[in-house]
Design a protein around this motif. Structure first.
Motif, short mmCIF file in Angstrom:
data_model
loop_
_atom_site.label_atom_id
_atom_site.label_comp_id
_atom_site.label_asym_id
_atom_site.label_seq_id
_atom_site.Cartn_x
_atom_site.Cartn_y
_atom_site.Cartn_z
N GLU A 161 -8.46 2.68 -4.82
CA GLU A 161 -8.65 2.68 -2.85
C GLU A 161 -10.36 2.02 -3.47
O GLU A 161 -11.21 0.96 -2.34
N ASP B 60 0.69 -1.36 0.12
CA ASP B 60 -0.27 -0.63 -0.09
C ASP B 60 1.16 0.74 -0.21
O ASP B 60 0.85 2.00 -0.15
N ASP C 91 -10.11 -1.69 -3.97
CA ASP C 91 -9.51 -2.14 -2.43
C ASP C 91 -10.82 -2.39 -1.49
O ASP C 91 -11.20 -3.65 -0.64
#
Ligand code: B12
Ligand code: SF4
Length: 574
Positions: free
Chosen positions: A512, A469, A515
Motif C-alpha cells: 500500500e 489489486d 502504491d
C-alpha cells in the motif's frame, strides 16, 4: 587457472542490492530467494558433457555470491575471472535484466572473450537478444550440450576446424548479419547427458572456490538435489512456457524425451553415495505410462530404502503408484499442483482432467501408506479465477484437512502466477481466449517490468476476472487462511504461524505504501521515498505466503559423505 568456459548465473535484477523492489511472494514456493539465485540444472549436464570432451568448465553462481555477502563486489569479481568464453543462462525470463546487465560487464572487462546465451527464454527471444552488443552467440533449444561443445571447439580452436555455420541450434552474428542455424539437435532419449553432481566438487578444488558453486542460499544446510526425468512435457497448461506447444515453439521439440529408468535409478544411487539428503525427481514419472513406472520401481528395488525422495504428479496417480513407492522407499513426499480446486478453472487452463474426489482419495491412501507428506500447490491469477474462487480454495483445504482428521502431513500452499505469464505458453499466444491482456511481449518490455517497485507493477499480465489489486489482496488473504489451517493441524507451530501472519500483514502494508508513492508526480521525490522503504521491501519479499522451511522435506538425514567425495572425486580432480 583459466577456464575454457565459465557458466555464469546472474541474479534476476543485477542491482537488486540498490533498487527498492517488493518482489513479494514470487519466489516463496521455490528454494531460491526473490533474485532467483538457483542456476539451471543444465549447468551440471553442460559441465559434465564439456569436461568429458576436454574443455575446462567452471560454474559461477554470481547471484548467490551477491545475495550471500552484501560487500561482495560483483564487478571486480567478474573483472578477475579468466576464460575464453562466458555462458549466461536466460532460462527463466525473470533473469532478463540481470543476465543482460552481467553480460555487459563481462564484455567491458573481457572484450575478447565470447558471450554465449542459452536457456528457454534466450531461445524464445533470440532475435531481440542477439541484437544486443554484449551478446555474441545464442544456443537455442533444450539440448544444448553437443552444440555448445561444437561452439567451444570453434572458439578455442581446440578440436580442429569447426565452423559456426555447422553448429546446430546456434544463432550468431557475422558480417553485420544475424544467422540462425536450424534447431537440429534435439535429444530424443537424454542418453548423452548425466546429472553427475561430483563435477561440483571437482570444480571447487580446481578453482579453489566452493562458494560460487552453491546452487541456492542455504543449500549447505539443506542440500536437496534434483534429477529431471524428462525434457519436454505432454501437457498444455495455459500459462506454462514448458508446455508441449511451448517446447515446440522455442526448441522444435515434437515430443518429450524421457530418461531411462535404469539411468534414473543409477543417478539416485550415485547422488546418495555423496550427499545424503532429499532427492527430487522433477516431472511426473506417470506421464510416460505404467510400464515406465514399473520399470523405474524395478530398478529402484536395489536402492537404499532410506533415501528421501520427492515425487510430483500432474494428476492423482492412483493407488498402485503409492503401493510401489511405499515398497521401494521408506521416506516419500508427494506433491501435486492442482493450481485451483475449481474444476472449471482447471479445465480452462487445460490441466489434466481429474475430480477432487480422486485427488482426496489419493491423498488419503498415500498418507495411509505412510507418506512423509502430501503437498498441494495452488495459484492465483488463473484463467477465469475470481476472488471468491481463490478464497474457496482455502475453504476446500479446510474441508480436506477435516476429511483427513487434521493430519499435519497434508500441506497446502498458494502463490501468484508471478512475475510473468510464460513466453511461449498458450495464454501468451492468445491472451484474450484465457481472459488476459498482456502488458508487454518484448524482452525489452520485461527488462523494464522486472525492475518496477512492486510485484503488482512487475506482472506482465492483467486478468479480466481478477483485477490486479484484487489479485494481490486475494493472494495474501488466502495465504493467511492456509497459514491458520496449517497451524491448527500442527503442520507448523503457532509461533511460525504468528510470524508468517505478521510478515503477510507487513507485506500488505508495504504494498500500500508503494502504491501511494507511485502517485507522487515528482520523479526525484518518488525515488527518495522508495529508497526509504528498501529494508521493508527486502524483508517482506522473503517467506511471505509461508515460511521457506515449510517446503522442505521433514528431514531424517542430511549430510555430505566427505570420505566418498574426497576419495572418488576430489582426488581425481585435475
Ligand atoms: C524443474 C523446473 C524448475 C526447478 C528448477 C531446477 C533447476 N535448477 O533447473 C524449480 C522447481 C526450482 C523451478 C523454479 C522456477 N521455475 Co521452473 N521449471 C522446471 C520445469 C518443470 C522443468 C525444467 C527442466 O526440465 N529443465 C531441464 C532442461 C530442459 O533445462 P536445463 O537442463 O536446466 O537447461 C537446458 C537448456 O535450457 C539450456 N541452457 C540453460 N542455461 C543455459 C546457459 C547456456 C550458456 C547455454 C548454452 C544453454 C543453457 O541448456 C540446458 C541443457 O541443454 C520447467 C517446465 C518444463 N516442462 O520444462 C519449469 C520452467 C522452466 N520454470 C519456469 C519458471 C517461471 C520458474 C520460476 C521463475 C517460478 C517461480 N516464480 O518461482 C522459478 C525460478 C527458480 C530459480 N531460478 O531460482 C518456467 C520458465 C518460463 C520462462 N521462459 O521464463 C517453466 C518453463 C515452466 C513453469 N512455469 O514452471 N523450476
Ligand atoms: S505446468 Fe503443465 S505444461 Fe507446464 S510443465 Fe507442468 S504439467 Fe507440463
Amino acid at each position: 587457472m583459466k577456464a575454457d568456459l565459465i557458466l555464469l548465473h546472474a541474479p534476476s535484477v543485477y542491482d537488486f542490492r540498490k533498487k527498492t523492489i517488493m518482489f513479494g511472494p514470487m519466489s516463496d514456493l521455490v528454494p531460491s530467494t526473490p533474485i532467483f539465485e538457483m542456476y539451471p540444472i543444465g549447468f551440471l549436464t553442460l559441465s559434465n558433457y564439456l569436461e568429458k570432451r576436454g574443455f575446462r568448465v567452471r560454474i559461477v553462481n554470481l547471484a548467490y555470491r551477491m545475495q550471500q555477502d552484501p560487500a561482495f563486489d560483483a564487478e571486480r569479481f567478474i573483472s578477475r575471472l579468466k576464460a575464453h568464453a562466458f555462458g549466461l543462462d536466460l532460462h527463466w525470463l525473470p533473469h532478463c535484466q540481470g543476465s543482460t546487465e552481467v553480460a555487459g560487464i563481462v564484455k567491458k572487462y573481457h572484450p575478447r572473450a565470447k558471450v554465449i546465451f542459452g536457456g528457454f527464454s534466450a531461445s524464445f527471444f533470440y532475435s531481440e537478444l542477439i541484437a544486443m552488443d554484449q551478446v555474441d552467440y545464442i544456443v537455442r533449444g533444450d539440448s544444448t550440450e553437443e552444440p555448445l561443445a561444437r561452439l567451444m571447439a570453434a572458439i578455442t580452436k581446440k578440436k580442429g576446424d569447426s565452423k559456426l555455420a555447422d553448429v546446430p541450434n546456434l544463432v550468431y552474428k557475422q558480417d553485420k548479419k544475424v544467422h540462425a542455424n536450424p534447431l537440429a539437435c534435439i535429444s530424443t532419449d537424454l542418453e548423452e547427458i548425466d546429472f553427475d553432481y561430483r563435477i561440483m566438487f571437482r570444480q571447487a578444488v580446481r578453482y579453489l572456490d566452493l562458494k560460487s558453486l552453491i546452487p541456492f542460499t542455504d543449500w549447505l544446510r539443506y542440500p536437496i538435489t534434483t534429477i529431471p526425468i524428462v525434457r519436454g512435457c505432454v501437457m498444455e497448461c495455459s500459462g506454462c512456457g514448458g508446455s508441449k506447444s511451448a517446447f515446440r515453439q522455442f526448441g522444435s521439440r515434437a515430443c518429450p524425451a524421457y530418461r531411462s529408468p535404469q539411468k534414473l535409478a543409477e543417478e539416485i544411487r550415485k547422488i546418495n553415495r555423496y550427499i545424503q539428503a532429499p532427492i527430487f525427481l522433477l516431472g511426473d514419472i506417470n506421464s510416460n505410462g505404467p510400464d515406465y513406472v514399473q520399470e523405474f520401481f524395478d530398478c529402484a528395488r536395489h536402492l537404499d530404502d532410506r533415501i528421501q525422495i520427492f515425487f510430483e504428479f500432474f494428476s492423482p496417480p492412483g493407488k498402485k503408484f503409492f503401493d510401489l513407492a511405499h515398497k521401494a522407499f521408506d521416506h516419500v513426499l508427494y506433491e501435486i499442483s492442482p493450481d485451483s480446486h475449481q474444476g472449471s478453472v482447471r479445465e480452462r487452463m487445460g490441466k489434466p482432467r481429474f475430480s477432487n474426489e480422486q485427488l482426496i482419495q489419493d491423498i488419503q491412501y498415500a498418507l495411509g501408506k505412510g507418506a512423509v507428506r502430501f503437498d498441494l500447490y495452488f495459484m492465483t491469477g488463473l484463467p477465469g479465477q475470481d476472488r471468491d474462487s481463490v478464497m474457496d480454495t482455502v475453504r476446500f483445504c479446510r474441508d480436506l484437512y477435516q476429511t483427513l482428521g487434521w493430519d499435519k502431513r497434508f500441506m497446502p500452499f498458494i502463490s501468484p502466477m508471478a512475475p510473468f505469464l510464460d513466453p511461449g505458453s498458450r495464454a501468451w499466444a492468445n491472451p484474450q481466449k484465457f481472459g488476459y491482456s498482456l502488458r508487454t511481449k518484448t524482452l525489452a518490455g520485461h527488462i523494464e517490468a522486472i525492475t518496477q517497485p512492486s510485484w503488482k507493477y512487475i506482472l506482465n499480465y492483467r486478468s479480466r476476472s481478477l483485477p490486479v489489486d484484487a489479485l494481490v489482496d486475494a493472494t495474501y488473504q488466502a495465504a493467511l487462511g492456509l497459514n491458520r489451517l496449517k497451524a491448527k493441524a500442527g503442520a507448523i507451530t503457532s509461533q511460525v504461524m504468528q510470524q508468517n501472519q505478521n510478515r503477510i500483514l507487513h507485506a500488505v502494508e508495504t504494498m500500500e505504501k508503494i502504491d501511494r508513492i507511485m502517485e507522487e508526480p515528482d520523479k526525484h521525490k518518488r525515488k527518495a521515498q522508495l529508497a526509504a522503504l528498501k529494508k521493508d521491501t527486502d524483508r517482506y519479499s522473503m517467506s511471505t505466503v509461508c515460511e521457506k522451511k515449510e517446503l522442505e522435506f521433514p528431514l531424517f538425514n542430511r549430510s555430505f559423505r566427505w570420505f566418498h567425495i574426497i576419495r572418488d572425486t576430489i582426488c581425481k580432480a585435475g
